[in-house]
Write a protein that holds these residues in place. Structure first.
Motif, PDB file in Angstrom:
ATOM      1  N   PHE A  13      31.588  49.248  35.915  1.00 59.45           N
ATOM      2  CA  PHE A  13      32.777  50.089  35.891  1.00 59.45           C
ATOM      3  C   PHE A  13      32.473  51.496  36.361  1.00 59.45           C
ATOM      4  N   VAL A  14      31.613  51.579  37.375  1.00 60.45           N
ATOM      5  CA  VAL A  14      31.461  52.831  38.105  1.00 60.45           C
ATOM      6  C   VAL A  14      32.521  52.834  39.204  1.00 60.45           C
ATOM      7  N   PRO A  15      32.872  54.011  39.745  1.00 62.99           N
ATOM      8  CA  PRO A  15      33.897  54.047  40.795  1.00 62.99           C
ATOM      9  C   PRO A  15      33.356  53.694  42.176  1.00 62.99           C
ATOM     10  N   GLY A  16      32.497  52.726  42.249  1.00 64.50           N
ATOM     11  CA  GLY A  16      31.902  52.232  43.493  1.00 64.50           C
ATOM     12  C   GLY A  16      30.407  52.473  43.490  1.00 64.50           C
ATOM     13  N   PRO A  17      29.632  51.448  43.905  1.00 64.52           N
ATOM     14  CA  PRO A  17      30.060  50.119  44.352  1.00 64.52           C
ATOM     15  C   PRO A  17      30.719  49.328  43.219  1.00 64.52           C
ATOM     16  N   VAL A  18      31.566  48.380  43.594  1.00 62.62           N
ATOM     17  CA  VAL A  18      32.355  47.659  42.612  1.00 62.62           C
ATOM     18  C   VAL A  18      31.968  46.182  42.595  1.00 62.62           C
ATOM     19  N   ASN A  19      32.622  45.452  41.701  1.00 68.08           N
ATOM     20  CA  ASN A  19      32.389  44.008  41.611  1.00 68.08           C
ATOM     21  C   ASN A  19      32.716  43.315  42.931  1.00 68.08           C
ATOM     22  N   HIS A 350      37.978  51.917  37.879  1.00 69.57           N
ATOM     23  CA  HIS A 350      38.852  50.746  37.746  1.00 69.57           C
ATOM     24  C   HIS A 350      39.486  50.460  39.102  1.00 69.57           C
ATOM     25  N   LEU A 351      38.623  50.036  40.032  1.00 68.59           N
ATOM     26  CA  LEU A 351      39.104  49.730  41.375  1.00 68.59           C
ATOM     27  C   LEU A 351      38.420  48.485  41.920  1.00 68.59           C
ATOM     28  N   GLY A 352      39.080  47.919  42.914  1.00 64.53           N
ATOM     29  CA  GLY A 352      38.533  46.730  43.543  1.00 64.53           C
ATOM     30  C   GLY A 352      39.084  45.456  42.931  1.00 64.53           C
ATOM     31  N   ASN A 353      38.334  44.376  43.076  1.00 67.84           N
ATOM     32  CA  ASN A 353      38.753  43.069  42.601  1.00 67.84           C
ATOM     33  C   ASN A 353      38.515  43.003  41.094  1.00 67.84           C
ATOM     34  N   LEU A 354      39.493  43.445  40.335  1.00 66.19           N
ATOM     35  CA  LEU A 354      39.337  43.679  38.900  1.00 66.19           C
ATOM     36  C   LEU A 354      40.659  43.363  38.218  1.00 66.19           C
ATOM     37  N   ASN A 355      40.594  42.693  37.051  1.00 66.53           N
ATOM     38  CA  ASN A 355      41.846  42.421  36.352  1.00 66.53           C
ATOM     39  C   ASN A 355      41.900  43.128  34.993  1.00 66.53           C
ATOM     40  N   GLU A 356      43.021  42.955  34.331  1.00 66.54           N
ATOM     41  CA  GLU A 356      43.285  43.720  33.107  1.00 66.54           C
ATOM     42  C   GLU A 356      42.354  43.333  31.955  1.00 66.54           C
ATOM     43  N   LEU A 357      42.027  42.061  31.830  1.00 67.71           N
ATOM     44  CA  LEU A 357      41.160  41.653  30.731  1.00 67.71           C
ATOM     45  C   LEU A 357      39.734  42.170  30.934  1.00 67.71           C
ATOM     46  N   GLN A 358      39.299  42.239  32.177  1.00 69.72           N
ATOM     47  CA  GLN A 358      37.995  42.852  32.433  1.00 69.72           C
ATOM     48  C   GLN A 358      38.002  44.310  31.981  1.00 69.72           C
ATOM     49  N   LEU A 359      39.083  45.025  32.291  1.00 59.95           N
ATOM     50  CA  LEU A 359      39.178  46.424  31.885  1.00 59.95           C
ATOM     51  C   LEU A 359      39.147  46.553  30.367  1.00 59.95           C
ATOM     52  N   LEU A 360      39.834  45.667  29.660  1.00 59.60           N
ATOM     53  CA  LEU A 360      39.854  45.744  28.198  1.00 59.60           C
ATOM     54  C   LEU A 360      38.450  45.562  27.626  1.00 59.60           C
ATOM     55  N   GLY A 361      37.646  44.707  28.245  1.00 66.78           N
ATOM     56  CA  GLY A 361      36.261  44.572  27.802  1.00 66.78           C
ATOM     57  C   GLY A 361      35.501  45.871  27.963  1.00 66.78           C
ATOM     58  N   CYS A 362      35.728  46.554  29.071  1.00 66.13           N
ATOM     59  CA  CYS A 362      35.094  47.855  29.288  1.00 66.13           C
ATOM     60  C   CYS A 362      35.523  48.856  28.219  1.00 66.13           C
TER      61      CYS A 362
END
Length: 401
Positions: A13-19, A350-362
């Motif tokens: 969850f850095v602002p790049g590089p992303v998943n 919180h950018l790139g190929n990322l969904n809401e549940l992944q963000l909640l884990g973060c």
């Protein structure tokens, strides 16, 4: 030795590089090919046409350069400007600072408009400079669309309006490294002359491709610009475009196939839906920060970024320790505070190929880290605030309706 291994996956969850999404990884898992064979030019032609859609341009000419955003910066500057040309450039954070440093080292006359870190570009000062420049000595306006050090997004439509109001012919150069493909970006509508991005950001690829898109006005300027350029020279690309072979030097075959897969994923979701998803992720993150009792580094709502949130910590906490603890204990990678905000903020990308549940884990991980470093957070507060918003705003997945 893989000294970073931990059970499960690393939460990036850095602002790049992303998943990097699995279909992109699979697409890149291939052998080298002869880039002079008919297959690679055919692939490249479709990529160039589809990349234009990410920039929202029909008239722009894209260049896929084997470099990072820094190289794309240099290509934008040296192809359109001559040493000594006057540039107005906005200093609002670490990446705008680095671009200004490059501009100065390339021997341009850089007129810096500086704002407090956490504020956006001061467009009132820009207007006054353009109003005074009746001789049109200003040759370019350079602005970072999304400053990842502070989580500030600038209003590019306002910049274009100011240029138009004063009928000023300056080129409009935009760093869209952490915005293009995630935030609303309209190259043609906003009259942007050169825009750039990098493969490792919203496109969710490995680092290695610098994307530069030039307007017809910028291409015309490149014919008389006297800056020295070799590797980044658009003229070499255009020569090979006209020949139908496209590449003046060897591209990364694997990255080209990865780009094809990445663009396909974006178009399958729909670019407007991608932008809306990033808007949800940004809003949910800001609600979590508010629930924790912490403040956003970005000082006004109009500047809030939907790709990165920089979180201010109390003075008794070193934000670098938050980042260290996240990596060492929770396998969670957060962004450090940079330069003037080092030790004062940590950043959630919180950018790139990322969904809401992944963000909640973060967000759950951040809460535990805050507790670890002595901040009196109520566990579940930020996650709950984000959940309450997301539960009412996540649409059904179109392909599963």
């Amino acid at each position: 030795m893989d000294y970073v291994y931990g059970p499960g996956r690393n939460h990036l969850f850095v602002p790049g590089p992303v998943n990097i999404p699995e279909p992109v990884i699979r697409a890149m898992n291939r052998n080298n090919e002869d880039y002079r064979s008919p297959a690679i030019p055919a692939l490249t032609k479709t990529l160039l046409e589809d990349v234009k859609k990410i920039f929202k341009t029909t008239s722009g000419t894209p260049f896929l350069i084997p470099t990072t955003g820094t190289g794309a910066w240099e290509s934008a500057l040296t192809n359109t400007l001559s040493p000594g040309d006057r540039i107005v450039s906005f200093l609002i954070g670490q990446f705008s600072l680095l671009w200004i440093d490059q501009q100065q080292r390339l021997n341009f006359n850089v007129d810096v408009i500086e704002s407090e870190w956490g504020q956006g570009a001061n467009l009132d000062i820009l207007a006054s400079k353009l109003a005074a420049d009746t001789a049109h000595t200003i040759k370019a306006i350079c602005i970072v669309h999304n400053e990842t050090a502070t989580g500030v997004t600038n209003n590019l439509a306002k910049v274009r309006k100011i240029l138009d109001d004063y009928r000023h012919p300056a080129l409009f150069l935009v760093d869209g490294v952490s915005s293009i493909g995630a935030l609303d970006f309209r190259m043609d509508e906003w009259g942007i002359d050169v825009s750039i991005t990098g493969s490792q950001k919203a496109l969710s690829l490995p680092t290695g491709i610098g994307f530069v898109c030039a307007s017809p006005k910028a291409l015309e300027a490149s014919k008389t610009a006297k800056s020295v350029r070799v590797f980044f020279d658009w003229k070499d690309y255009l020569k090979f475009y006209n020949m139908g072979t496209f590449w003046p030097y060897t591209p990364s075959i694997q990255l080209l196939y990865g780009l094809r897969a990445a663009l396909d994923l974006i178009f399958e979701e729909g670019l407007d839906n991608v932008i809306a998803r990033h808007s949800r992720l940004g809003k949910a993150t800001r609600l979590a920060v508010e629930a924790w009792g912490l403040k956003n580094c970005t000082q006004k709502e109009e500047w809030f970024s939907d790709t990165v949130t920089a979180v201010l910590v109390p003075p008794y906490i070193d934000s670098s320790e938050i980042v260290r603890r996240g990596w060492k204990r929770y396998n969670l990678s957060l962004g450090l505070g940079l330069n003037k905000v080092a030790g004062k903020v940590f950043r959630i990308g919180h950018l790139g190929n990322l969904n809401e549940l992944q963000l909640l884990g973060c967000l759950a991980g951040v809460e535990m880290i805050l507790k670890d470093v002595g901040y009196p957070v109520k566990l579940g507060s930020g996650v709950g605030a984000a959940c309450a918003y997301l539960q009412n705003n996540i649409p059904l997945i179109p392909s599963r309706i």
